[in-house]
Enzyme design. Structure first.
Site, PDB file in Angstrom:
ATOM      1  N   ASN A 263     -14.631  -5.177   1.971  1.00 30.24           N
ATOM      2  CA  ASN A 263     -13.899  -6.445   1.856  1.00 30.24           C
ATOM      3  C   ASN A 263     -14.747  -7.633   2.305  1.00 30.24           C
ATOM      4  OD1 ASN A 263     -11.676  -5.407   0.679  1.00 30.24           O
ATOM      5  ND2 ASN A 263     -10.296  -5.663   2.408  1.00 30.24           N
TER       6      ASN A 263
ATOM      7  N   CYS B   1      -5.419  -9.736   2.446  1.00 29.68           N
ATOM      8  CA  CYS B   1      -6.554  -8.947   2.952  1.00 29.68           C
ATOM      9  C   CYS B   1      -7.758  -9.780   3.378  1.00 29.68           C
ATOM     10  CB  CYS B   1      -6.998  -7.942   1.893  1.00 29.68           C
ATOM     11  SG  CYS B   1      -5.816  -6.623   1.690  1.00 29.68           S
TER      12      CYS B   1
ATOM     13  N   VAL C 176       0.828  -1.195   0.000  1.00 30.67           N
ATOM     14  CA  VAL C 176       0.000   0.000   0.000  1.00 30.67           C
ATOM     15  C   VAL C 176       0.872   1.259   0.000  1.00 30.67           C
ATOM     16  CG1 VAL C 176      -1.730   1.267   1.326  1.00 30.67           C
ATOM     17  CG2 VAL C 176      -1.847  -1.213   1.177  1.00 30.67           C
TER      18      VAL C 176
END
Ligand code: UDX
Length: 432
Positions: free
Chosen positions: A208, A260, A11
């Site tokens: 998510n 993730c 990121v």
């Protein structure tokens, strides 16, 4: 603007390189000195399409700098992004030690107003803690704001996602913070959603979790398809054409992985538990994902009967195509399970071989799919790299000891493979 990014992982690096490309002065920091020394020379530690070029160019034009001193980064940037890792603890909660450390460091090194942007995926209320921590450790009474700006970058298409995101979410509390953040993102010309901080934090978790739900839903459906003889690809297509459902994230496979989804769903379940809410849907999503991995393994066992001493070729190790990331890769889980049952494993991946050598023991690393297939009793496609979509099946068939393909990502046409003389096992293609 002068921007600092603390944490130079996926990121941090992608965001830093993209902000520099937009014309900002960016300093990326990390406490891993080896990584920073490499980055200073333009050595990028991860494979992400387009990232190497962006970093090389922006190092050259001096818009991008790297440092292992958080102090220097805090001094350099008026806007400071926190993009450090938040690994899962044993109990599923996110470990926020890194975030707290950075917040303390920022407080101790601020020499004027700073806008601190929370970019890491964190539980709701982390911003409140960042604020409290900074207020506790700050030396002089400099002013500061905290903003939540969750990231939605997908590995493998992160740069494109940064530049063309569906939305930019900004959880803000002050007019000044809102102005700075909208100015920063304005050149991208993407929809900006301004919310309060807690909503922004929740949007990340909710997004998510919802995407993981779509995947588990289609994976559950794949099992029904196998039982009744339907094709999950056709079913997904039929569902996806309804705009309310959408066609994305309805690909059945060997279960979701990556840095993730597994971690974030677990963390969200824990957050909800702590808030006194039993998030049953999400628990089912997680359990369905675990089950899907066992289901695929069972399919392989059902076709090979005895796994011990069988040679199995696995194409694809990364948790998805266009990355060399192996974190929580379902392919690696599958390989470990097969190896435990005594199989001899041969592997090939276009980009993840180097990293795989560090995590896989006692497997044969091959130069290409055909070498992997050589003398194998079964060929498994575990990651849908483009390279695997166009294989020379005749050549493959000659190499294999037994013409058995387990298409873990449903990339092949079952009819074609059957015509070519293969036994084809897909996921939800109507063959339990
Ligand atoms: C994800 C989110 O998409 C991104 O917005 C967030 O910021 C970080 O987490 P990433 O983990 O990079 O991104 O990859 P993604 O493309 O979302 O895939 C995650 C996993 O789901 C992969 O293992 C992939 O193979 C699997 N997947 C995805 C499916 O099995 N079926 C699908 O239809 C889509």
């Amino acid at each position: 603007m002068n921007i600092s990014i603390i944490g130079s992982g996926y990121v941090g690096l992608v965001s830093g390189a993209c902000f520099a490309e937009l014309g900002n002065q960016v300093v990326c920091a990390d406490n891993d000195k080896k990584k920073i020394n490499g980055l200073k020379k333009g050595i990028v530690p991860i494979y992400e399409p387009g990232l190497q070029e962006l970093i090389t160019n922006n190092l050259k034009n001096k818009r991008l700098k790297f440092t292992s001193s958080i102090k220097d980064a805090v001094k350099a940037g008026e806007v400071i992004f926190i993009a450090v890792g938040t690994p899962a603890l044993e109990n599923g909660e996110a470990d926020l030690t890194g975030i707290e450390n950075v917040a303390r460091n920022i407080a101790q090194n601020m020499d004027g107003y700073r806008l601190i942007v929370e970019k890491s995926t964190v539980p709701v209320e982390t911003c409140v803690w960042i604020k409290k921590t900074i207020a506790t450790y700050i030396k002089d009474k400099h002013k500061f704001d905290v903003v939540s700006n969750p990231e939605f970058l997908r590995e493998g298409s992160a740069i494109n996602d940064f530049n063309h995101s569906d939305r930019i979410v900004l959880g803000v509390e002050s007019a000044k913070a809102k102005q700075i953040m909208t100015d920063l993102y304005q050149p991208l010309n993407r929809p900006i959603l301004i919310t309060n901080i807690k909503s922004a934090e929740l949007i990340k978790h909710a997004s998510n979790a919802f995407l993981a739900t779509k995947i588990s839903f289609i994976n559950a459906l794949s099992r029904i398809c196998d039982r009744v003889g339907a094709d999950v690809k056709e079913v997904a297509q039929g569902m996806g054409l309804d705009n309310r459902i959408g066609r994305h994230f309805l690909h059945a496979g060997i279960g979701y992985g990556g840095s993730c989804f597994p971690k974030d769903t677990e963390a969200f379940i824990t957050i909800a538990d702590k808030l006194g809410y039993d998030f049953q849907i999400l628990k089912a999503v997680r359990n369905t994902n675990d089950e899907q991995k066992r289901y695929v393994l069972q399919k392989i066992k059902d076709s090979l009967w005895i796994i011990k001493d069988k040679t199995i070729a696995v194409l694809g190790l990364a948790f998805k195509p266009n990355t060399d990331d192996l974190r929580n890769s379902s392919s690696i889980d599958l390989i470990n399970a097969l190896a435990q049952d005594g199989a001899r494993i041969k592997v090939y991946d276009p980009k993840a071989m180097e990293k795989a050598k560090r995590v896989l023991k006692d497997v044969t690393f091959c130069k290409n799919p055909y070498q992997a297939a050589s003398n194998a009793d079964c060929l498994i496609v575990a990651t849908e790299w483009n390279e695997f979509k166009e294989l020379d099946f005749r050549k493959l068939k000659k190499r294999l000891k037994r013409a058995l393909i387990v298409d873990g990502r449903n990339i092949y046409d079952p009819k074609l493979l059957k015509k070519l003389g293969f036994t084809y096992i897909g996921i939800g293609r109507g063959n339990e």
